[in-house]
Design an enzyme around this catalytic site. Sequence first.
Site, PDB file in Angstrom:
ATOM      1  N   VAL A 139      37.077  43.658  40.409  1.00  0.00           N
ATOM      2  CA  VAL A 139      37.378  42.856  39.223  1.00  0.00           C
ATOM      3  C   VAL A 139      38.316  43.610  38.276  1.00  0.00           C
ATOM      4  CG1 VAL A 139      36.416  41.729  37.180  1.00  0.00           C
ATOM      5  CG2 VAL A 139      35.228  41.559  39.366  1.00  0.00           C
TER       6      VAL A 139
ATOM      7  N   HIS B 205      25.970  32.357  31.237  1.00  0.00           N
ATOM      8  CA  HIS B 205      26.613  32.492  32.548  1.00  0.00           C
ATOM      9  C   HIS B 205      25.529  32.644  33.608  1.00  0.00           C
ATOM     10  CE1 HIS B 205      29.759  33.338  35.367  1.00  0.00           C
ATOM     11  NE2 HIS B 205      29.427  34.596  35.545  1.00  0.00           N
TER      12      HIS B 205
END
Length: 320
Positions: free
Chosen positions: A11, A185
Amino acid sequence: MKISVIGAGNVGATCANVLALKNFATEVVLLDVKPGVSEGKAMDMMQTAQMMHIDTKIIGVTAPMDDAAKADEAYKATENSDVVVITSGIPRKPGMSRTDLIGVNSKIVKGVMDQALKHSPEAVFIIVSNPVDTLTYLALKDSGLPRNRVIGMSGLLDGSRFEYYLAQAIGCPVRDINAMVIGAHGDLMVPLTRFASYKGRPVTELLSEEKLAEIEHATQVGGGTLTSLLGTSAWYAPGTTAATMAEAIAKDSGLTISSICYLDGEYGEHDVCAGVPAVLGKGGIKEITVLDLNEKEQAMFDASVGSARETNAKLAEALK
């Protein structure tokens, strides 16, 4: 304009690469604890500069976990960053929830935040590490920074997944879809189907209730689906999302992006971080947009935020 990305895994490296391709920053610093990883990835990216017309300078540095002095020296490379993106921590594996990561990642993010803030006291911080709502809350509370300068990454990512599934169902380009996701999330996130549109037309006019319910569920478990397929957490979309948020802040764009914000009365919530639409620009969060949710949407949002509170309650134990 200087941006530092802490964590050179999939990421973080994707974020740094996308930042360079966007070509608005003077310098991007990529920092990791594993010797040579950030340096190697930065060098690899810089070797695309001629082909991709990149003017941004990318540098990589190692902050070893077993040598505090060397780690502090490494963090000096991030000094006076305008934006710091924190991706550090372990990713999910198949069968794991984001909450399963709190024990390890809370300690990592706390340590990174302390070091990064020491060298960039005026920076805006974007938290990517999971469980991201809780770790954004931790970073904010532990740092003592004002709430506009600590932001979590999730809503834009979840919204992009929602848009992808809607486009697949309608049979249109993803860029013709506008949709948003709010809340924590996780599996209780709230895809706002009522607000979603295709070229200005509500998607509720184009797809059946059954199909929309299927898409909502696919969005909610979208991260887990990718983890099952890849054997680890996704990285292209998360890294690009973090870079896009950093760009909005650095350019003072005023874009409204669903982001994890500290709520202090908005949507009836207090002392918790969750995804809501926010105007991003210089200094971080310029304004939180409060949508007129209906009764069902508000109930879903409350349940989603409740799941973030439950994870927050585990922080004290995790940090022992």
